[in-house]
Design a protein around this motif. Structure first.
Motif, PDB file in Angstrom:
ATOM      1  N   SER A 151      -9.196  17.623   6.676  1.00  0.00           N
ATOM      2  CA  SER A 151      -9.584  16.255   6.326  1.00  0.00           C
ATOM      3  C   SER A 151      -9.811  16.023   4.839  1.00  0.00           C
ATOM      4  N   ASP A 202       1.611  11.102   1.758  1.00  0.00           N
ATOM      5  CA  ASP A 202       0.572  10.200   2.233  1.00  0.00           C
ATOM      6  C   ASP A 202       0.781   9.830   3.693  1.00  0.00           C
ATOM      7  N   ASN A 203       2.045   9.681   4.102  1.00  0.00           N
ATOM      8  CA  ASN A 203       2.323   9.431   5.512  1.00  0.00           C
ATOM      9  C   ASN A 203       1.938  10.616   6.383  1.00  0.00           C
ATOM     10  N   THR A 240      -0.186  12.984   5.849  1.00  0.00           N
ATOM     11  CA  THR A 240      -1.627  13.231   5.901  1.00  0.00           C
ATOM     12  C   THR A 240      -2.431  11.999   6.307  1.00  0.00           C
ATOM     13  N   GLU A 241      -1.729  10.903   6.612  1.00  0.00           N
ATOM     14  CA  GLU A 241      -2.361   9.650   7.021  1.00  0.00           C
ATOM     15  C   GLU A 241      -3.384   9.179   5.993  1.00  0.00           C
ATOM     16  N   GLY A 242      -2.929   9.130   4.730  1.00  0.00           N
ATOM     17  CA  GLY A 242      -3.726   8.498   3.692  1.00  0.00           C
ATOM     18  C   GLY A 242      -4.688   9.396   2.951  1.00  0.00           C
ATOM     19  N   ARG A 243      -4.447  10.709   2.940  1.00  0.00           N
ATOM     20  CA  ARG A 243      -5.369  11.621   2.247  1.00  0.00           C
ATOM     21  C   ARG A 243      -5.043  11.805   0.768  1.00  0.00           C
ATOM     22  N   PHE A 274       2.240   4.118   3.822  1.00  0.00           N
ATOM     23  CA  PHE A 274       1.335   4.217   4.972  1.00  0.00           C
ATOM     24  C   PHE A 274       0.210   3.210   4.859  1.00  0.00           C
ATOM     25  N   ARG A 275      -0.401   3.151   3.666  1.00  0.00           N
ATOM     26  CA  ARG A 275      -1.424   2.154   3.362  1.00  0.00           C
ATOM     27  C   ARG A 275      -1.486   1.982   1.850  1.00  0.00           C
ATOM     28  N   THR A 300      -3.549  -1.377   6.719  1.00  0.00           N
ATOM     29  CA  THR A 300      -2.454  -0.442   6.979  1.00  0.00           C
ATOM     30  C   THR A 300      -1.153  -1.158   6.744  1.00  0.00           C
ATOM     31  N   THR A 340       3.071   0.199  10.968  1.00  0.00           N
ATOM     32  CA  THR A 340       2.577   0.673  12.250  1.00  0.00           C
ATOM     33  C   THR A 340       2.807   2.167  12.367  1.00  0.00           C
ATOM     34  N   VAL A 341       1.752   2.888  12.679  1.00  0.00           N
ATOM     35  CA  VAL A 341       1.837   4.354  12.774  1.00  0.00           C
ATOM     36  C   VAL A 341       2.417   4.724  14.135  1.00  0.00           C
TER      37      VAL A 341
END
Length: 369
Positions: free
Chosen positions: A70, A96-97, A99-102, A164-165, A365, A368-369
């Motif tokens: 995380s 970024d995609n 890791t979903e925005g990390r 992603f965002r 966002t 859509t994920v």
């Protein structure tokens, strides 16, 4: 306050430690940092010397993404003139995609002529390239489309994966000269300050940054609070901390002088780097300056280190701090002890300090994920 962990893969160790072993051990320290409670991992970019054997921060962070859960993943920094802007934007969006925005991005301009020459980039174009690439990449991270540039003349292309965002509040620029401070503010980046010293504003003109930000963005956007990085040494014994910190910082300083060519006659004479000419060091003064620098970097027992960081934070109102624990030929076991003691005795206190964080970026966002 957000507190992360930084590694520069600074291999000023004995030649008996080969590069493979050194890199793997530094990576394991970074992975352990998450378990110890650090909230991010930051990786530098340098080329061609043992000052930092870290040529590709996004590649390194992709590996660390797979080994962590995380923590945020930061670049400290991607030197934009050394990299193709399309590839930087694509790789950043991909990571970024995944890791979903990390991802948190730090951009810089670079100063070492040796590195510029080795990468076949004209150092006299550094300022123009930095601004042009940064503007193109920041726009691409938000829109998913990259185009333009007076030098680059990039044809309009849609990038995949799409954003992603938003990266709002997650992009920072290293700024040393007044011109860089203005560029960082105008392009909507937060300031990243590297190498903490216990002196007011650490040489960064935050007043100009805030003024330019207000002139450029008005009330439509709030400027991100600064991020701070630098070397640090902590020990239960104040005397031992001071002695060893000086020893390792002297080595680190000399490696930096060599990497940046700070003792060369040409230092600070290239176009766009005139501000740094006054920082040139006479070869006969290198040892003296190494001693001065070694004596001012944060070091001491946990209480003393926290006091030093509190003074710096009072000057800058930081949102985050990410120290380097391994530098200057420090033995591996000493670096690990340094990191773990900081995590045990300093980290909880630092994380409790109030701050206004933007590292989670915008809440919206973008796909859509």
């Amino acid at each position: 306050m957000h507190v992360g962990y930084a590694t520069g893969f600074q291999h000023q160790s004995a030649e008996s430690v080969n590069d493979t072993r050194f890199i793997k051990q530094d990576l394991e320290m970074a992975i352990e940092a998450e378990e110890l409670g650090f909230e991010s991992i930051w990786v530098t970019e340098h080329h061609f010397s043992n000052y930092s054997i870290s040529p590709s921060p996004l590649q390194t962070l992709a590996y660390l993404a797979g080994r962590t859960k995380s923590v945020k993943l930061g670049t400290q920094v991607i030197v934009l003139p050394w990299n193709d802007p399309v590839r930087v934007a694509e790789q950043a969006l991909w990571l970024d995609n995944v890791t979903e925005g990390r991802l948190v991005l730090g951009f810089g301009r670079g100063l070492g002529k040796m590195e510029y020459d080795g990468l076949r980039v004209d150092i006299n174009q550094t300022r123009q390239l930095y601004r042009e690439y940064a503007e193109m990449i920041i726009n691409a991270l938000e829109t998913g489309v990259i185009e333009g540039g007076e030098i680059t003349q990039q044809p309009r292309r849609e990038l995949r994966p799409r954003p992603f965002r938003s990266f709002e509040g997650r992009v920072f620029g290293s700024a040393g000269s007044p011109e860089s401070v203005r560029t960082v503010a105008e392009l909507g980046m937060g300031i990243m300050i590297i190498n903490p010293e216990p002196r007011a504003n650490l040489g960064v003109d935050t007043d100009t940054y805030n003024q330019v930000w207000a002139e450029t963005h008005g009330d439509t956007r709030i400027a991100p609070a600064p991020m701070l990085s630098g070397t640090i040494f902590v020990d239960e014994s104040s005397d031992r901390a001071q002695e060893l910190s000086r020893q390792y910082h002297r080595v680190n300083f000399r490696a930096a002088v060599n990497n940046y060519g700070m003792a060369d006659e040409s230092f600070g004479t290239t176009k766009g780097n005139e501000f740094y000419k006054k920082m040139r060091i006479e070869p006969s003064k290198i040892d003296e300056m190494a001693e001065v620098t070694a004596g001012v970097m944060p070091a001491g027992n946990p209480t003393e280190v926290l006091e030093q960081l509190e003074r710096i934070n009072n000057d800058l109102n930081l949102q985050g701090f990410f120290p380097h624990f391994h530098f200057g030929g420090m033995p591996r076991e000493e670096a690990e002890r340094n990191m773990r003691l900081f995590a045990e005795k300093c980290l909880p206190e630092l994380k409790s300090w109030p701050s206004e964080s933007t590292l989670d970026g915008a809440t919206r966002t973008l796909q859509t994920v």
